[in-house]
Structure formats: C-alpha cells, structure tokens
Scaffold this motif. Structure first.
Motif, PDB file in Angstrom:
ATOM      1  N   VAL A  69       0.800  -1.166  -0.137  1.00 33.67           N
ATOM      2  CA  VAL A  69       0.074  -0.052  -0.006  1.00 33.67           C
ATOM      3  C   VAL A  69       1.044   1.370  -0.061  1.00 33.67           C
ATOM      4  N   VAL A  70       0.769   2.204  -0.959  1.00 33.34           N
ATOM      5  CA  VAL A  70       1.543   3.281  -1.077  1.00 33.34           C
ATOM      6  C   VAL A  70       0.620   4.454  -1.297  1.00 33.34           C
ATOM      7  N   ALA A  71       1.112   5.496  -0.491  1.00 37.89           N
ATOM      8  CA  ALA A  71       0.362   7.021  -0.444  1.00 37.89           C
ATOM      9  C   ALA A  71       0.327   7.523  -1.831  1.00 37.89           C
ATOM     10  N   VAL A  72      -0.737   7.941  -2.537  1.00 41.38           N
ATOM     11  CA  VAL A  72      -0.546   8.586  -3.683  1.00 41.38           C
ATOM     12  C   VAL A  72      -0.650  10.257  -3.252  1.00 41.38           C
ATOM     13  N   THR A  73      -1.070  10.592  -2.140  1.00 41.61           N
ATOM     14  CA  THR A  73      -1.012  11.848  -1.602  1.00 41.61           C
ATOM     15  C   THR A  73      -0.729  11.956  -0.231  1.00 41.61           C
ATOM     16  N   ASP A  74      -0.773  12.940   0.566  1.00 37.80           N
ATOM     17  CA  ASP A  74      -0.284  12.763   1.954  1.00 37.80           C
ATOM     18  C   ASP A  74      -1.423  12.024   2.668  1.00 37.80           C
TER      19      ASP A  74
END
Length: 174
Positions: free
Chosen positions: A96-101
């Motif tokens: 799971v990777v943050a696309v935004t803050d």
C-alpha cells in the motif's frame, strides 16, 4: 479530514458500533501520517494492524514476476486495508503506497485480541463488519476472475479456471 463521528456513521468497518464502543476502539488505536510516495505496507512483510484512511488516497500494488508493480485498486478516505494479515498473521499479499499525503488510524492486533478476549462488543462488531468487507471483495474478485477466464476463449483455460474455483470453494487443496 474525517471526524470520529464520520468514522462511526460512514465507515463500513464501524457500522453499528456505538459512540461508547468507538471510544474504546480509538483508545487503543494509533494515528499516523504518511507523505506522498511513502510505502505504508510492503508486500512480503508482516504487521498486524487494521488500517483506516482518514484523509488522502493510497494505491494497493502487487509485485509482478518481472519486478514491476501492478496497481490493483485505489483507496480513498474511509477505506480499510491490512485485514488479511490482521486476522490471520501472514506476510502482506500486496503493498500500500500513499498517492497523496495520507492520515490513517490503525488498530494494533495485540490490543484488539485483548478486547475480543474481554468480550468487547465494539471489537466483535468490527470482526463481523470485516467479514462483510472481505465477502464483498471476494465477490468482486470472483466476478472479475470469471470474466477474465471467459475472455481467454480457450477451452483448456476455462477448464483450468473451473477446476481452480471448485477447489477454492470446496476443499482448498491445490
């Protein structure tokens, strides 16, 4: 950012959880922030947290044989992730990777287990609601997989798919 009231009212994970039960769940929870591009979970690692997105968005990514990653889905506020490793400790099946803050609330497995042991109603409702979430996801995956197998058009592929599906739903022996 999502408020506690919105978590109770709008997040499927907390459906039917009372404000008092929510207070108990949040007492044991942890808030954390991740900047854009941060890896929150890494496929193959293992942590026991149940994650709820309060603000921002993330992508769920799966490693491919060639080393690249395929985006499986995008998660938005009130989405839940990490449930598979939370309820059955095992390495994460995807990253799971943050696309935004992103701001999350996470419930640690050890404290949640203790709440269940003590008979906490809120924790029991979260388990029930997680089963509902996972059932919906499995239903979508089943539909997608069947469409994918059918689109191959090959009798052999269709037979392989039906054999796999039969094993998946009956004896789990591969």
């Amino acid at each position: 950012m999502i408020s506690t009231e919105e978590l109770i009212n709008d997040c499927v994970l907390f459906q039917s959880v009372t404000p008092t039960e929510m207070e108990e769940l949040l007492y044991y929870s942890e808030a954390e922030e991740f900047s854009e591009g941060s890896r929150i979970l890494d496929e193959g690692n293992s942590t026991r947290y149940l994650w709820i997105i309060k603000s921002g968005s993330c992508e769920v990514r799966k490693k491919l044989a060639n080393g690249s990653e395929q985006t499986l889905t995008q998660l938005s506020p009130l989405s839940v992730f990490g449930e598979m490793s939370f309820f059955k400790p095992a390495p994460h099946s995807a990253s799971v990777v943050a696309v935004t803050d992103v701001e999350v609330v996470r419930i640690p497995g050890r404290e949640f287990d203790q709440m269940l042991k003590e008979g906490a109603q809120g924790a029991q409702k979260v388990v029930f609601n997680t089963v509902r979430i996972m059932s919906d996801r499995l239903r979508m995956m089943d539909k997608w997989s069947a469409e994918m197998a059918e689109s191959c058009g090959s009798q052999t592929r269709n037979a392989e798919w039906h054999d796999f599906r039969s094993k998946l739903y009956s004896d789990w022996k591969f």
